[in-house]
Each structure stands twice: as C-alpha cells, then as structure tokens.
Scaffold this motif. Structure first.
Motif, PDB file in Angstrom:
ATOM      1  N   LEU A  35      12.766   4.322  13.450  1.00  0.00           N
ATOM      2  CA  LEU A  35      11.427   4.865  13.250  1.00  0.00           C
ATOM      3  C   LEU A  35      11.116   5.143  11.778  1.00  0.00           C
ATOM      4  CD1 LEU A  35      11.289   7.403  16.229  1.00  0.00           C
ATOM      5  CD2 LEU A  35      10.262   5.121  16.110  1.00  0.00           C
ATOM      6  N   ASN A  36      12.014   4.776  10.867  1.00  0.00           N
ATOM      7  CA  ASN A  36      11.847   4.964   9.423  1.00  0.00           C
ATOM      8  C   ASN A  36      11.643   6.434   9.070  1.00  0.00           C
ATOM      9  OD1 ASN A  36      11.992   2.144   8.937  1.00  0.00           O
ATOM     10  ND2 ASN A  36       9.829   1.935   9.477  1.00  0.00           N
ATOM     11  N   LEU A  37      12.351   7.321   9.756  1.00  0.00           N
ATOM     12  CA  LEU A  37      12.286   8.754   9.481  1.00  0.00           C
ATOM     13  C   LEU A  37      13.418   9.232   8.594  1.00  0.00           C
ATOM     14  CD1 LEU A  37      11.265  10.040  13.038  1.00  0.00           C
ATOM     15  CD2 LEU A  37       9.801   9.658  11.059  1.00  0.00           C
ATOM     16  N   VAL A  38      14.356   8.347   8.268  1.00  0.00           N
ATOM     17  CA  VAL A  38      15.453   8.682   7.362  1.00  0.00           C
ATOM     18  C   VAL A  38      14.999   8.406   5.933  1.00  0.00           C
ATOM     19  CG1 VAL A  38      17.814   8.175   6.715  1.00  0.00           C
ATOM     20  CG2 VAL A  38      17.174   8.162   9.109  1.00  0.00           C
ATOM     21  N   THR A  39      15.089   9.406   5.089  1.00  0.00           N
ATOM     22  CA  THR A  39      14.687   9.268   3.686  1.00  0.00           C
ATOM     23  C   THR A  39      15.886   8.801   2.865  1.00  0.00           C
ATOM     24  OG1 THR A  39      13.122  11.086   3.997  1.00  0.00           O
ATOM     25  CG2 THR A  39      13.606  10.422   1.745  1.00  0.00           C
ATOM     26  N   ARG A  40      15.670   7.726   2.127  1.00  0.00           N
ATOM     27  CA  ARG A  40      16.740   7.145   1.312  1.00  0.00           C
ATOM     28  C   ARG A  40      16.280   7.038  -0.133  1.00  0.00           C
ATOM     29  NH1 ARG A  40      17.883   1.575   4.003  1.00  0.00           N
ATOM     30  NH2 ARG A  40      15.625   1.696   4.333  1.00  0.00           N
ATOM     31  N   LYS A  41      17.194   7.315  -1.057  1.00  0.00           N
ATOM     32  CA  LYS A  41      16.947   7.161  -2.483  1.00  0.00           C
ATOM     33  C   LYS A  41      18.000   6.227  -3.056  1.00  0.00           C
ATOM     34  CE  LYS A  41      14.737  11.650  -3.207  1.00  0.00           C
ATOM     35  NZ  LYS A  41      14.742  12.924  -3.960  1.00  0.00           N
ATOM     36  N   MET A  42      17.526   5.145  -3.646  1.00  0.00           N
ATOM     37  CA  MET A  42      18.423   4.116  -4.182  1.00  0.00           C
ATOM     38  C   MET A  42      18.142   3.952  -5.663  1.00  0.00           C
ATOM     39  SD  MET A  42      18.438   1.363  -1.058  1.00  0.00           S
ATOM     40  CE  MET A  42      20.056   0.773  -1.500  1.00  0.00           C
ATOM     41  N   TRP A  43      19.210   3.937  -6.442  1.00  0.00           N
ATOM     42  CA  TRP A  43      19.121   3.761  -7.883  1.00  0.00           C
ATOM     43  C   TRP A  43      19.504   2.329  -8.236  1.00  0.00           C
ATOM     44  CZ3 TRP A  43      21.520   8.733 -10.475  1.00  0.00           C
ATOM     45  CH2 TRP A  43      20.749   9.844 -10.100  1.00  0.00           C
ATOM     46  N   ALA A  44      18.779   1.780  -9.211  1.00  0.00           N
ATOM     47  CA  ALA A  44      19.033   0.409  -9.653  1.00  0.00           C
ATOM     48  C   ALA A  44      18.748   0.299 -11.139  1.00  0.00           C
ATOM     49  CB  ALA A  44      18.189  -0.588  -8.873  1.00  0.00           C
ATOM     50  N   ILE A  45      19.520  -0.549 -11.816  1.00  0.00           N
ATOM     51  CA  ILE A  45      19.280  -0.887 -13.219  1.00  0.00           C
ATOM     52  C   ILE A  45      18.587  -2.241 -13.243  1.00  0.00           C
ATOM     53  CG2 ILE A  45      20.325  -1.341 -15.457  1.00  0.00           C
ATOM     54  CD1 ILE A  45      22.567   0.540 -14.746  1.00  0.00           C
ATOM     55  N   LEU A  46      17.374  -2.281 -13.777  1.00  0.00           N
ATOM     56  CA  LEU A  46      16.560  -3.490 -13.774  1.00  0.00           C
ATOM     57  C   LEU A  46      16.556  -4.131 -15.146  1.00  0.00           C
ATOM     58  CD1 LEU A  46      13.432  -2.313 -11.728  1.00  0.00           C
ATOM     59  CD2 LEU A  46      15.642  -3.118 -10.901  1.00  0.00           C
ATOM     60  N   VAL A  47      16.398  -5.454 -15.160  1.00  0.00           N
ATOM     61  CA  VAL A  47      16.231  -6.207 -16.404  1.00  0.00           C
ATOM     62  C   VAL A  47      14.741  -6.217 -16.713  1.00  0.00           C
ATOM     63  CG1 VAL A  47      16.609  -8.393 -17.583  1.00  0.00           C
ATOM     64  CG2 VAL A  47      18.259  -7.599 -15.882  1.00  0.00           C
ATOM     65  N   GLY A  48      14.328  -5.352 -17.610  1.00  0.00           N
ATOM     66  CA  GLY A  48      12.911  -5.184 -17.910  1.00  0.00           C
ATOM     67  C   GLY A  48      12.435  -3.802 -17.498  1.00  0.00           C
ATOM     68  N   ILE A  49      11.196  -3.481 -17.874  1.00  0.00           N
ATOM     69  CA  ILE A  49      10.606  -2.178 -17.582  1.00  0.00           C
ATOM     70  C   ILE A  49       9.369  -2.404 -16.721  1.00  0.00           C
ATOM     71  CG2 ILE A  49       9.656  -0.063 -18.566  1.00  0.00           C
ATOM     72  CD1 ILE A  49      11.188  -0.711 -21.137  1.00  0.00           C
ATOM     73  N   PRO A  50       9.313  -1.850 -15.522  1.00  0.00           N
ATOM     74  CA  PRO A  50       8.140  -2.066 -14.669  1.00  0.00           C
ATOM     75  C   PRO A  50       6.898  -1.372 -15.231  1.00  0.00           C
ATOM     76  CG  PRO A  50      10.036  -1.296 -13.387  1.00  0.00           C
ATOM     77  CD  PRO A  50      10.367  -1.100 -14.831  1.00  0.00           C
ATOM     78  N   HIS A  51       5.770  -1.981 -14.992  1.00  0.00           N
ATOM     79  CA  HIS A  51       4.473  -1.413 -15.358  1.00  0.00           C
ATOM     80  C   HIS A  51       3.553  -1.528 -14.140  1.00  0.00           C
ATOM     81  CE1 HIS A  51       5.459  -1.082 -19.634  1.00  0.00           C
ATOM     82  NE2 HIS A  51       5.980  -2.307 -19.545  1.00  0.00           N
ATOM     83  N   PRO A  52       3.021  -0.402 -13.656  1.00  0.00           N
ATOM     84  CA  PRO A  52       3.186   0.979 -14.131  1.00  0.00           C
ATOM     85  C   PRO A  52       4.576   1.508 -13.810  1.00  0.00           C
ATOM     86  CG  PRO A  52       1.958   0.968 -12.099  1.00  0.00           C
ATOM     87  CD  PRO A  52       2.173  -0.473 -12.459  1.00  0.00           C
ATOM     88  N   GLN A  53       4.908   2.669 -14.341  1.00  0.00           N
ATOM     89  CA  GLN A  53       6.234   3.243 -14.172  1.00  0.00           C
ATOM     90  C   GLN A  53       6.377   4.061 -12.898  1.00  0.00           C
ATOM     91  OE1 GLN A  53       7.663   5.262 -17.634  1.00  0.00           O
ATOM     92  NE2 GLN A  53       7.499   3.436 -18.931  1.00  0.00           N
ATOM     93  N   MET A  54       5.369   4.133 -12.081  1.00  0.00           N
ATOM     94  CA  MET A  54       5.442   4.819 -10.801  1.00  0.00           C
ATOM     95  C   MET A  54       4.390   4.205  -9.878  1.00  0.00           C
ATOM     96  SD  MET A  54       4.921   8.871  -9.912  1.00  0.00           S
ATOM     97  CE  MET A  54       6.301   9.356 -10.952  1.00  0.00           C
ATOM     98  N   GLY A  55       4.768   3.980  -8.637  1.00  0.00           N
ATOM     99  CA  GLY A  55       3.806   3.392  -7.715  1.00  0.00           C
ATOM    100  C   GLY A  55       4.435   3.049  -6.383  1.00  0.00           C
ATOM    101  N   ILE A  56       3.679   2.297  -5.592  1.00  0.00           N
ATOM    102  CA  ILE A  56       4.105   1.870  -4.258  1.00  0.00           C
ATOM    103  C   ILE A  56       3.886   0.371  -4.145  1.00  0.00           C
ATOM    104  CG2 ILE A  56       3.740   2.118  -1.783  1.00  0.00           C
ATOM    105  CD1 ILE A  56       2.725   4.927  -2.270  1.00  0.00           C
ATOM    106  N   VAL A  57       4.894  -0.347  -3.687  1.00  0.00           N
ATOM    107  CA  VAL A  57       4.803  -1.782  -3.430  1.00  0.00           C
ATOM    108  C   VAL A  57       4.638  -1.971  -1.927  1.00  0.00           C
ATOM    109  CG1 VAL A  57       5.918  -4.018  -3.674  1.00  0.00           C
ATOM    110  CG2 VAL A  57       6.263  -2.283  -5.417  1.00  0.00           C
ATOM    111  N   ASN A  58       3.505  -2.542  -1.535  1.00  0.00           N
ATOM    112  CA  ASN A  58       3.195  -2.764  -0.123  1.00  0.00           C
ATOM    113  C   ASN A  58       2.879  -4.239   0.076  1.00  0.00           C
ATOM    114  OD1 ASN A  58       2.482  -2.650   2.533  1.00  0.00           O
ATOM    115  ND2 ASN A  58       0.734  -1.285   2.284  1.00  0.00           N
ATOM    116  N   ILE A  59       3.902  -5.048   0.105  1.00  0.00           N
ATOM    117  CA  ILE A  59       3.761  -6.501   0.263  1.00  0.00           C
ATOM    118  C   ILE A  59       4.723  -6.953   1.355  1.00  0.00           C
ATOM    119  CG2 ILE A  59       4.030  -8.748  -0.843  1.00  0.00           C
ATOM    120  CD1 ILE A  59       3.336  -7.463  -3.479  1.00  0.00           C
TER     121      ILE A  59
END
Length: 518
Positions: free
Chosen positions: A266-290
């Motif tokens: 039911l997607n009720l478990v909250t998970r936090k995952m850390w990752a090191i990316l090649v590059g800096i995302p813009h914007p620096q905070m948001g939601i990806v819904n694709i």
C-alpha cells in the motif's frame, strides 16, 4: 673417421674400446644408457658397431649413475664430467689408457654417486618439494619483512586505486561466511523480526546467473541469532537491488509478515535513500511523477539485446514552443519520487530520495533519464542504448586516481539509509519503528573525497493508514460508530498526538533476543 680437436677422455676410451673390439657384446640389451651411449658415439664420429655393447662388469658404474640421475642425457654428460677431471685428450696426444683403466677410474670416483643404503638415507634427509602455495607465502613474507617501499610506478598506482574501490565478489564465498557477515550487520532483532544492513553485491532472491543470495542463508542466520537448537523460519518482506546497500527487513512471525508486506504493497512504508549523482539536479528539490515500464533495447556496439526500464510519460513536451500534449496511450506503471539535494560539489551531488511507489529500478531511472544526473557507478542506466561502462568526468576520476579505462570498477553509490514501518508494535504509545543503517565503506570514502556533508536529516512524516470503510449508517444508535454530538465534550484544549512521537528509533545494533544454546 671424424676427428675432434678436444674430447673428453671418456669418449676417446670408448672409441678405442670399440676400435680394438675390447668390449665384447653381452646380454645387456635393455640397459637404460645404451641408446644414449650409441648416440654419443655416433656424434663422436663412429657408426654403430655390430659388436657394440658393455659387459655387466663394465656397466656396473653406469647403472649406479642411472639410479641417481633422471635423464639419460644427464647421465652421459655427468660421466664425461667425472672422466674429464683428470686428463683431457687431444689430437696431438692420442689416448693411452685402456678400457680397464676407465672402469677403475670410475670405480675410484664412485663416491660421487649414492647406491643402496646411502641412497635411501639421502631420500630420508631430502627436503620436501615446495608447492606453489609455499612459494607464494614466502614471497608475501619477504614483501612484509622488506624495509624497502614499493616503487610508485604508474602500474602500481593504478592497481592500488582499483583495489581501493573493488568490491567483494560473493560467487565463490561459502554460505556460512555470508551468514556470518550478515550477522555482523544486524541492526535490530527481536522474537518477531530481524533487520540488517545488506552488503554490497549480494542478491536478495535467486534467479538466472545468481549463485549466492540472502534467501538461501536465512536458515543459518536464524540459528546464529535465536540459537543452534531453534528452528525459527525467517522470511523476506521486500527486496533491494544487488548493488544497493541498506535496510532489509525479515520477519519470523506469520501475522507480522503479512502486515509488513501489506504496508509495502500500500506504499505506507516511508523510505529514505541516499545517492551520489554525477551532476547537480535542477531544481534542487521536487517530485518526479513519470510512469516507467519495461522494454527490450539493443546495444549499439555489440548488437546484444537486454531488458531495461524506460520512462513512459503521459505528457509530451515540446522544447521549442513549450507546449504540453497529452499522450493517448502509455503502458507504464505509476512511479512517484521525491528528491532533495543535501550537498553538492563540483560535478557531483548528494541527493536524498523518498520513493512514494515501489516500481523496479525507479530511483535509478528517474535520476538518469528524468533528472539527467545518473547515479555514480550505475553503468546500466547511464546510457539509453548501451551496456558500456559509465562515462565519468575527468575530475571525478582524478579524485579516485583512476584512468578512464578503469571506470567499470566504480561501484554504484545508492544506499537505503532509513525506513519507517507503521504499526509494528502493540504498545499504545510506541507503535512505529524507524531503523537507520550506516553507509557502506565505498560511499563513506566518496563523501570524504568529494567533501560532501549530509547536514541535518529531514523530518519524518508518518503516512496515515486509511480506516476501514463500513456501510452502516452513522445515525443509527445501535451502530458502534454512532457519535452523539450532545454527549461529546470540548476537545479544543487537547493537543493532537504527533505520530513521530510514537516511533521507536533504532540507529545502533539492538538485539532483544536471548540466544538458546540447547
């Protein structure tokens, strides 16, 4: 007759014996040195004589030589070296010794060879033959004892850099060793569940080409935690990718197992995952819904087909005009991911992902194809139509001290740092469980190399569990859910309970289990 300027006395005496026919033929046909001596005489200039042979008395010393020396050629050369110690024969000084003198000379010098009991004692005192393992141990010990430092050649520097980032291959590791490794990484354990930090490179479930996985070592892990004499079955509640580290939940109670799996479904478990990316995302905070879906793609270089998750957006965007057009058909699964840039350096960034859904390779695809910042070491999703190793900027390679040809050894930097499971405990005040796992060694080293600071952790938000829907009318007094507005008291001064206050936080190893030896 072929003449040589200088020959050993052994060859000249043999020539004289054959010429004068002083060595009569005997029954020694199967002598081990007969073929070698025949070749030796032929080389010295004599053809095979019909009466060529050696008597038993005359070949006694030769038999002694053949026992000690392995090959026939060595025996003949050793015979010549013994005879050449006293006299050498030239063309100016013809041979004057008779064959009987040769045998007497050999007899006097027979102390160089071992016969009988002396030979047995020699084999008893002989040192055992060294194996390859013994030689390797001696070389390692010499390197450890040597005070001279290794030369910093380019090849040695590359080897050191590769060994620093190279991860363990569990293909040839025994199951018991894997179970002991997982036991050392256990974060929380009680009578109903076991939570541990999954190592890098270890698959969770079995499949094609997978020989070692977590599922097959769970019986050993159960005995290491609960006791050798116990038989507590452990079952996995979710999964992680092979090259992803972090929190992994196992349960030992069937009721709790069904509850935790339901929370994940039911997607009720909250998970936090850390990752090191090649590059800096813009914007620096948001939601990806694709939405994303599975597809078959072909490698351009090798023409090999492989399976890969691809983005299947419901809206098409025109870069020239900026218009968005809805797509009529999309065969993708809903995938929603929240992201937040925690820190960034030159060409790299530390990002925290919080997936709202649990689609396969969701974070890896959203980071690479949607944010255009692939995860460092993710060689599969760095390119759309190629399985070649990831192309990394030169300044990142310089930090790792790697040449561009060794980028395939860079591990994937993705870690499930924390997880929140609601309604795990029956306690009225502490019902939720929050578990955190330490970062693996390669990610910790990368944070130090790139000087990335995670900063303060984000706040937790417990997702509300939807109440069961009942069709009973609330206006019926017989209904247990009936509420009388007149009888209700004023609740304006009562403070609402924060769900975060009802969480049990576990960031260090806690074992609430009594080990049973018998």
């Amino acid at each position: 007759m072929l003449q040589r300027k200088t020959v050993h006395i052994g060859s000249s005496l043999l020539r004289e014996s054959v010429k004068n026919q002083s060595c009569s033929i005997s029954n020694v046909v199967s002598h081990p040195l007969q073929n070698s001596l025949r070749t030796y005489l032929h080389f010295c200039g004599y053809k095979q004589h019909p009466n060529f042979g050696f008597a038993l008395k005359q070949t006694k010393i030769l038999k002694q030589i053949s026992r000690t020396l392995r090959t026939r050629r060595q025996a003949v050369s050793h015979l010549d070296s013994v005879l050449s110690d006293d006299v050498t024969d030239t063309d100016d000084t013809p041979p004057s010794r008779k064959p009987q003198d040769v045998i007497q000379t050999l007899s006097t010098k027979s102390d160089k060879f071992t016969v009988g009991k002396t030979r047995e004692s020699e084999f008893q005192n002989k040192k055992p033959r060294k194996t390859g393992m013994d030689i390797a141990k001696e070389l390692r010990q010499k390197k450890l004892n040597s005070d001279e430092p290794e030369k910093d050649t380019e090849e040695n520097l590359v080897k050191k850099a590769v060994n620093a980032i190279k991860m363990t291959d569990f293909t040839y590791v025994e199951d018991e060793a894997i179970a002991k490794l997982i036991r050392r990484h256990v974060i929380y354990a009680d009578n109903k569940m076991v939570i541990f930090n999954k190592p890098y490179g270890l698959s969770v479930h079995d499949g094609d080409g997978i020989s070692k996985n977590v599922k097959q070592v769970l019986p050993m892990l159960s005995k290491m935690i609960y006791g050798v004499s116990t038989d507590v079955p452990l079952s996995l509640c979710h999964r992680l990718d092979k090259n992803t580290t972090g929190v992994l939940v196992c349960t030992a109670d069937p009721a709790l197992e069904s509850h935790v799996k339901k929370m994940f479904r039911l997607n009720l478990v909250t998970r936090k995952m850390w990752a090191i990316l090649v590059g800096i995302p813009h914007p620096q905070m948001g939601i990806v819904n694709i939405p994303i879906g599975q597809a078959q793609t072909t490698d351009k270089l090798t023409s090999k087909q492989f399976t890969r998750m691809v983005a299947r957006p419901t809206v098409s965007y025109d870069k020239m005009t900026g218009e968005e057009t809805a797509r009529s058909f999309s065969r993708g699964q809903t995938a929603i991911t929240k992201f937040r840039v925690m820190d960034s350096s030159r060409d790299v960034s530390l990002v925290e992902f919080e997936p709202e859904t649990g689609v396969k390779h969701q974070i890896r695809l959203h980071a690479a194809d949607c944010l255009d910042c692939p995860i460092l070491g993710d060689h599969k999703y760095s390119k759309m139509d190629s399985l070649a190793p990831q192309k990394v900027p030169i300044n990142i390679l310089n930090r790792f001290k790697l040449p561009p040809t060794k980028t395939r050894y860079i591990p994937m930097h993705l870690h499930q740092s924390q997880i929140l499971i609601p309604d795990v405990f029956d306690h009225p005040e502490k019902r939720h469980l929050v578990v955190g796992a330490r970062m693996p060694v390669h990610m910790d080293r990368a944070l130090r190399l790139f000087r990335l600071n995670p900063g303060k952790p984000s706040q937790w938000k417990v997702k509300a569990i939807p109440p069961p829907q009942l069709e009973a009318p609330p206006s019926d007094p017989s209904n247990p859910l009936f509420r009388n507005p007149q009888a209700e008291t004023d609740l304006s001064n009562v403070k609402p309970v924060d769900p975060v206050d009802q969480c049990v936080f576990v960031f260090r190893s806690q074992l609430h289990v009594k080990y049973k030896k018998y």
